[in-house]
Design a protein around this motif. Structure first.
Motif, PDB file in Angstrom:
ATOM      1  N   LEU A   1       3.476   1.025  -5.278  1.00 40.83           N
ATOM      2  CA  LEU A   1       3.826  -0.392  -5.328  1.00 40.83           C
ATOM      3  C   LEU A   1       2.735  -1.201  -6.015  1.00 40.83           C
ATOM      4  N   GLY A   2       3.158  -2.124  -6.872  1.00 41.51           N
ATOM      5  CA  GLY A   2       2.232  -3.080  -7.468  1.00 41.51           C
ATOM      6  C   GLY A   2       1.301  -2.524  -8.518  1.00 41.51           C
ATOM      7  N   LYS A   3       1.636  -1.396  -9.132  1.00 40.09           N
ATOM      8  CA  LYS A   3       0.761  -0.773 -10.131  1.00 40.09           C
ATOM      9  C   LYS A   3       1.538  -0.461 -11.408  1.00 40.09           C
ATOM     10  N   THR A   4       2.224  -1.468 -11.929  1.00 47.00           N
ATOM     11  CA  THR A   4       3.087  -1.255 -13.089  1.00 47.00           C
ATOM     12  C   THR A   4       2.308  -0.759 -14.295  1.00 47.00           C
TER      13      THR A   4
ATOM     14  N   PRO B   1      -3.971  -1.965  -4.041  1.00 45.54           N
ATOM     15  CA  PRO B   1      -2.845  -2.875  -4.296  1.00 45.54           C
ATOM     16  C   PRO B   1      -3.228  -4.319  -3.996  1.00 45.54           C
ATOM     17  N   ASN B   2      -2.495  -5.242  -4.606  1.00 45.48           N
ATOM     18  CA  ASN B   2      -2.739  -6.648  -4.318  1.00 45.48           C
ATOM     19  C   ASN B   2      -2.180  -7.013  -2.939  1.00 45.48           C
ATOM     20  N   HIS B   3      -2.345  -8.266  -2.565  1.00 43.48           N
ATOM     21  CA  HIS B   3      -1.981  -8.682  -1.202  1.00 43.48           C
ATOM     22  C   HIS B   3      -0.494  -8.506  -0.941  1.00 43.48           C
ATOM     23  N   GLU B   4       0.347  -8.887  -1.901  1.00 40.02           N
ATOM     24  CA  GLU B   4       1.800  -8.779  -1.701  1.00 40.02           C
ATOM     25  C   GLU B   4       2.221  -7.323  -1.563  1.00 40.02           C
ATOM     26  N   ALA B   5       1.678  -6.450  -2.422  1.00 38.82           N
ATOM     27  CA  ALA B   5       2.019  -5.032  -2.338  1.00 38.82           C
ATOM     28  C   ALA B   5       1.517  -4.422  -1.035  1.00 38.82           C
ATOM     29  N   THR B   6       0.348  -4.844  -0.582  1.00 39.78           N
ATOM     30  CA  THR B   6      -0.184  -4.341   0.683  1.00 39.78           C
ATOM     31  C   THR B   6       0.735  -4.705   1.839  1.00 39.78           C
TER      32      THR B   6
ATOM     33  N   ILE C   1       3.673  -2.416   1.788  1.00 40.25           N
ATOM     34  CA  ILE C   1       3.306  -1.083   2.266  1.00 40.25           C
ATOM     35  C   ILE C   1       3.189  -1.073   3.789  1.00 40.25           C
ATOM     36  N   LEU C   2       2.555  -2.097   4.342  1.00 38.40           N
ATOM     37  CA  LEU C   2       2.394  -2.162   5.790  1.00 38.40           C
ATOM     38  C   LEU C   2       3.737  -2.323   6.492  1.00 38.40           C
ATOM     39  N   ALA C   3       4.646  -3.085   5.876  1.00 39.94           N
ATOM     40  CA  ALA C   3       5.946  -3.333   6.504  1.00 39.94           C
ATOM     41  C   ALA C   3       6.791  -2.070   6.591  1.00 39.94           C
TER      42      ALA C   3
END
Length: 321
Positions: free
Chosen positions: A25-28, A180-185, A188-190
């Protein structure tokens, strides 16, 4: 490559990236670089911290192309035969039988490659260059596609063996995933409890189609002014301050191969200077050998490659014969 083929290539490339992004996630940008490396028929070096998704990236890419993947944990006691395979005598048939090592896979993750001894590291030189392994004077093809994703840990350097220049030069690109940035983190946590990213990804294309895409990308047009730009960039790294050894011709060829794939991934059948700018640092920085004094002072090859990129003017018009 014609415009219709370029459009299809770009759409397929986008589907491959989107599929892997279900796991990473978040690593385009990093995912796009990894696919560019594979379709340019090269190998990728990741220098990153533990837990950033390097193994997940290799597994997701293999699943997306209906390929196989393997993981080799490099340690000081790892032997070359643990990587390539070994010939064993079969008493039933009274013949020697070759047992393949983990290098026989579509995508091989060489985890913490700098922790193995130089002898074991050298076992990768032939297979990375020629896609084959020679054991007891017999050569075995590893198949197509074949890609090595090697990782290095930028911390905890005790007990590691620095990769020799000859092996670094065989990696088409070097990049990083990063945290990952905050949104991607948060995403991932969710979903961390159900581990949905561990489930197999659906295949987008077959391994045979990967080879077809690689051949198609090789036909992307590069005009003379772009070749001149790449040559000037590589030559500038050899005369840059604090550089003991600049990029080799293999580095220039790496830029040619990757820019063709990158252009096709954008739906274009021709390369533009921006493609070269995008890939110059991932393709060239790890090939630069710095002066010891510069390294001691904290100078990094990435910074020198970026400065070189800024000092060499891109072409603004076509070259005429």
């Amino acid at each position: 490559m014609n415009p219709e083929q370029a459009r299809w290539f770009g759409e397929t490339f986008g589907s491959l990236v989107a599929s892997v992004e279900r796991s990473i996630l978040g690593k385009t940008e990093a995912v796009r670089l990894a696919w560019t490396c594979m379709l340019a028929e090269g190998h990728l070096l990741l220098e990153d911290y533990p837990g950033t998704g390097k193994t997940t990236l290799a597994r997701a890419m293999a699943q997306t192309v209906q390929g196989t993947n393997s993981r080799i944990q490099f340690t000081p006691d790892l032997l070359p035969s643990d990587v390539t395979g070994v010939t064993i005598y079969d008493q039933k048939t009274a013949e020697f039988e070759f047992h393949q090592g983990p290098i026989f896979a579509s995508i091989v993750l060489a985890d913490e490659i700098n922790r193995a001894s130089p002898k074991t590291q050298s076992a990768l030189l032939e297979v990375m260059e020629e896609s084959r392994v020679t054991v007891d004077a017999i050569s075995y093809e590893v198949g197509n596609p074949f890609m090595v994703i090697a990782t290095q840990n930028p911390i905890e350097q005790a007990g590691t063996y620095r990769l020799p220049e000859a092996q670094l030069d065989r990696f088409l690109m070097k990049t990083t995933l990063g945290y990952p940035n905050h949104e991607a983190t948060l995403r991932i946590l969710a979903t961390g409890g159900s581990r949905p990213r561990s489930s197999p990804l659906p295949a987008i294309i077959t391994t045979a189609q990967v080879a077809e895409m690689a051949q198609l990308a090789a036909s992307v047009h590069i005009e003379a002014s772009i070749f001149d730009y790449i040559a000037r960039l590589v030559e500038a790294t050899r005369t840059a301050t604090d550089v003991r050894l600049g990029a080799s011709v293999r580095g220039a060829l790496a830029l040619v191969r990757t820019t063709r794939v990158w252009a096709a991934s954008q739906g274009r059948h021709f390369v533009v200077p921006d493609d070269v700018k995008m890939l110059a640092i991932p393709c060239l920085a790890h090939r630069l050998i710095l002066d010891p004094e510069a390294e001691f002072n904290g100078v990094q090859a990435v910074d020198i490659a970026a400065a070189t990129l800024g000092s060499v003017a891109p072409p603004t018009e076509r070259q005429t014969a």
